[in-house]
Scaffold this motif. Structure first.
Motif, PDB file in Angstrom:
ATOM      1  N   UNK A   1       2.866  16.297  56.147  1.00 31.61           N
ATOM      2  CA  UNK A   1       3.755  15.262  55.614  1.00 31.61           C
ATOM      3  C   UNK A   1       5.004  15.888  54.995  1.00 31.61           C
ATOM      4  N   UNK A   2       4.804  16.975  54.268  1.00 35.54           N
ATOM      5  CA  UNK A   2       5.938  17.671  53.656  1.00 35.54           C
ATOM      6  C   UNK A   2       6.883  18.227  54.723  1.00 35.54           C
ATOM      7  N   UNK A   3       6.332  18.963  55.672  1.00 33.82           N
ATOM      8  CA  UNK A   3       7.151  19.557  56.738  1.00 33.82           C
ATOM      9  C   UNK A   3       7.863  18.460  57.514  1.00 33.82           C
TER      10      UNK A   3
ATOM     11  N   UNK B   1      16.884  26.125  62.637  1.00 35.42           N
ATOM     12  CA  UNK B   1      18.205  26.647  62.250  1.00 35.42           C
ATOM     13  C   UNK B   1      19.272  25.570  62.443  1.00 35.42           C
ATOM     14  N   UNK B   2      19.109  24.743  63.467  1.00 28.36           N
ATOM     15  CA  UNK B   2      20.122  23.710  63.758  1.00 28.36           C
ATOM     16  C   UNK B   2      20.170  22.609  62.702  1.00 28.36           C
ATOM     17  N   UNK B   3      19.140  22.498  61.867  1.00 26.20           N
ATOM     18  CA  UNK B   3      19.130  21.425  60.860  1.00 26.20           C
ATOM     19  C   UNK B   3      19.322  21.938  59.437  1.00 26.20           C
TER      20      UNK B   3
ATOM     21  N   UNK C   1      12.589  15.558  59.185  1.00 28.15           N
ATOM     22  CA  UNK C   1      13.159  14.239  59.492  1.00 28.15           C
ATOM     23  C   UNK C   1      14.467  14.018  58.737  1.00 28.15           C
ATOM     24  N   UNK C   2      14.474  14.286  57.444  1.00 27.75           N
ATOM     25  CA  UNK C   2      15.677  14.097  56.628  1.00 27.75           C
ATOM     26  C   UNK C   2      16.810  15.016  57.091  1.00 27.75           C
TER      27      UNK C   2
END
Length: 136
Positions: A101-103, A58-60, A108-109
């Motif tokens: 990799x997707x998650x 939620x924070x991202x 990360x982004x």
């Protein structure tokens, strides 16, 4: 037209995050623990980790979207069929990295954009990548 396309982009972004905010924490915790989401919701320690993961996700979420409520997301998780298995655990067994990799890239982004750190999410990502490497 630019307003319409921007609005539609926000709708798609909201739909994506509405799904991702449930899918990512459940996938990560299920794969790292080797438990089904049903077993996770019945285990106090794992349920607390799930709540922490939800708060981290939620924070991202992008600031342009209305905020998500971690408790509402948890209620949605309790409605996932008990027999459902998230694909990530099977991918790890098969040495595949598609979901992780997707998650990982989305997290990360988004954490970079929002200048957030996600301690538990980071630990689970590391643990899962280590499992994939060990099984190869």
């Amino acid at each position: 037209d630019s307003y319409a396309s921007r609005g539609l982009g926000d709708v798609y972004k909201r739909q994506f995050w509405n799904s991702f905010a449930v899918y990512a924490p459940c996938s990560l915790l299920s794969a790292a623990s080797g438990k089904s989401i049903f077993d996770i919701t019945k285990n106090k320690e794992l349920r607390e980790q799930l709540q922490t993961l939800l708060k981290e996700i939620v924070s991202i979420t992008p600031r342009v979207l209305p905020p998500f409520d971690a408790d509402e997301l948890l209620k949605r998780i309790f409605n996932i069929p008990s027999s459902y298995n998230f694909p990530l655990a099977e991918q790890i067994r098969l040495h595949q990295t598609g979901d992780i990799d997707f998650i990982s890239s989305v997290i990360q982004e988004a954490s970079f954009q929002n200048k957030c750190t996600l301690p538990l999410t980071g630990l689970l990502l590391k643990s899962i990548y280590e499992q994939i490497i060990e099984r190869k």
